[in-house]
Design a protein around this motif. Structure first.
Motif, PDB file in Angstrom:
ATOM      1  N   PRO A  75       0.836  -1.206   0.000  1.00 16.38           N
ATOM      2  CA  PRO A  75       0.000   0.000   0.000  1.00 16.38           C
ATOM      3  C   PRO A  75       0.866   1.250   0.000  1.00 16.38           C
ATOM      4  O   PRO A  75       1.976   1.259   0.545  1.00 16.38           O
ATOM      5  N   LEU A  76       0.341   2.294  -0.639  1.00 18.03           N
ATOM      6  CA  LEU A  76       1.075   3.560  -0.695  1.00 18.03           C
ATOM      7  C   LEU A  76       1.000   4.245   0.654  1.00 18.03           C
ATOM      8  O   LEU A  76      -0.048   4.281   1.283  1.00 18.03           O
ATOM      9  N   ASN A  77       2.130   4.800   1.102  1.00 18.41           N
ATOM     10  CA  ASN A  77       2.140   5.549   2.359  1.00 18.41           C
ATOM     11  C   ASN A  77       1.917   7.021   2.053  1.00 18.41           C
ATOM     12  O   ASN A  77       2.836   7.735   1.655  1.00 18.41           O
ATOM     13  N   TRP A  78       0.678   7.459   2.191  1.00 14.81           N
ATOM     14  CA  TRP A  78       0.362   8.864   1.927  1.00 14.81           C
ATOM     15  C   TRP A  78       0.808   9.708   3.105  1.00 14.81           C
ATOM     16  O   TRP A  78       0.900   9.247   4.238  1.00 14.81           O
ATOM     17  N   LEU A  79       1.074  10.979   2.823  1.00 12.17           N
ATOM     18  CA  LEU A  79       1.358  11.913   3.905  1.00 12.17           C
ATOM     19  C   LEU A  79       0.104  12.077   4.747  1.00 12.17           C
ATOM     20  O   LEU A  79      -1.017  11.964   4.216  1.00 12.17           O
ATOM     21  N   PRO A  80       0.237  12.346   6.023  1.00 14.48           N
ATOM     22  CA  PRO A  80      -0.952  12.506   6.865  1.00 14.48           C
ATOM     23  C   PRO A  80      -1.751  13.726   6.437  1.00 14.48           C
ATOM     24  O   PRO A  80      -1.183  14.711   5.953  1.00 14.48           O
ATOM     25  N   VAL A  81      -3.054  13.662   6.626  1.00 15.06           N
ATOM     26  CA  VAL A  81      -3.942  14.744   6.210  1.00 15.06           C
ATOM     27  C   VAL A  81      -3.694  15.954   7.097  1.00 15.06           C
ATOM     28  O   VAL A  81      -3.612  15.826   8.313  1.00 15.06           O
ATOM     29  N   GLN A  82      -3.509  17.136   6.481  1.00 18.21           N
ATOM     30  CA  GLN A  82      -3.339  18.347   7.281  1.00 18.21           C
ATOM     31  C   GLN A  82      -4.360  19.373   6.833  1.00 18.21           C
ATOM     32  O   GLN A  82      -4.550  19.606   5.643  1.00 18.21           O
ATOM     33  N   SER A  83      -5.028  19.939   7.798  1.00 21.19           N
ATOM     34  CA  SER A  83      -5.977  20.997   7.486  1.00 21.19           C
ATOM     35  C   SER A  83      -5.290  22.331   7.758  1.00 21.19           C
ATOM     36  O   SER A  83      -4.595  22.502   8.752  1.00 21.19           O
TER      37      SER A  83
END
Lengths: 128, 174
Positions: A75-83
């Motif tokens: 699985p791709l390791n996406w960057l964590p979601v930042q608001s």
């Protein structure tokens, strides 16, 4: 109809899995085509080659279309979601982990978040 | 390849490409399979009569019609391979005239769809179709040939027209 499209858009696999799936169906269809030509030469019956290719197509459907677990091993390791709105608290905390994002932009974001009201910044984020 | 719909699409389209490639391969493999049919056509006689009432064709009153009597012994079973749909066997008369250099008139044909029916044995058979020339005269014709041809029609591939045998015939002079 909506349910059908939702169903068809399910079953997502990762990039390595897509590569593997493509290899699998190419191999299956090529081998089944070659074998079915040989079989129909042996039996002197032309329809056997079409049945053979049809069986190969069905097998490759079964092998490739369902999202088998072997297609989801990497699985791709996406960057964590930042608001952007909550940048002052959470972004500064996770800033050390982000290697790809330049630090200057982070600083700008923080300044913008500090200067403008939180609601307007969130609107800008939605438009983007 | 990302979700189910994309995988269905790509697998099926590649399957159809494979089908096309397979059909092309079959047509290449079977294009020149060995065949050695036995043909013998024996011509008994040719009778020429003049005139034949036809309401729609006024020229047929003055035209000459030939009636051929011939025997056919043919064994075409070796021309059937696994990519043969049918054989179209036909006999033509090829002759030159003063007006036209090359005339081919089909006088008999048969469609053979099964290997079991590919042996022909006919005695004193007449021509199936009318034999007349566009220039109305058949008596002066010289150098005519009776030609047995077979057009083999495959399931996939090109149709091949073959001249299997050819005999010189002489038209009656009177």
């Amino acid at each position: 109809m909506d349910q059908l499209t939702k169903l068809l858009e399910k079953g997502q696999i990762d990039l390595k899995g897509q590569q593997l799936a493509e290899k699998i169906y190419t191999f299956t269809l090529f081998i089944s085509g070659a074998l079915s030509i040989l079989v129909s030469i042996y039996f002197n019956e032309i329809m056997y080659s079409f049945y053979g290719l049809g069986i190969g197509l069905a097998v490759s459907w079964v092998l490739v279309i369902p999202p088998w677990p072997c297609f989801n091993k990497n699985p791709l390791n996406w960057l964590p979601v930042q608001s952007v709105g909550a940048a002052a608290t959470s972004a500064s905390a996770s800033a050390s982990k982000k290697s790809q994002v330049p630090e200057e932009e982070d600083d700008d974001d923080e300044k913008a978040a500090g200067g403008v009201k939180q609601t307007t910044v969130e609107d800008v984020d939605d438009d983007n | 390849m990302y979700n189910v719909l994309q995988r269905i699409s790509s697998v099926t389209s590649f399957g159809l490409s494979a089908l096309m490639a397979m059909m092309f391969a079959i047509s290449i493999i079977t294009i020149n399979m060995s065949n050695n049919p036995d043909i013998s056509v024996k011509l008994h006689d040719i009778k020429i009569t003049k005139g034949r009432p036809d309401y729609f064709d006024k020229t047929s009153r003055n035209a000459e019609f030939a009636r051929l009597t011939f025997d056919i012994d043919a064994d075409l079973s070796s021309m059937f391979n696994w990519n043969t749909k049918q054989l179209f066997a036909y006999i033509t008369v090829d002759y030159p005239t003063a007006k036209k250099k090359n005339n081919n008139v089909v006088i008999w044909d048969r469609i053979i769809t099964k290997k079991q029916r590919s042996t022909l044995r006919m005695r004193k058979h007449h021509n199936k179709y009318l034999f007349r020339d566009i220039g109305l005269k058949l008596r002066d014709v010289e150098g005519a040939k009776l030609t047995f041809r077979v057009n083999s029609v495959p399931y996939f591939g090109i149709m091949q027209d073959q001249v299997l045998d050819s005999y010189d015939i002489t038209m009656p002079q009177i």
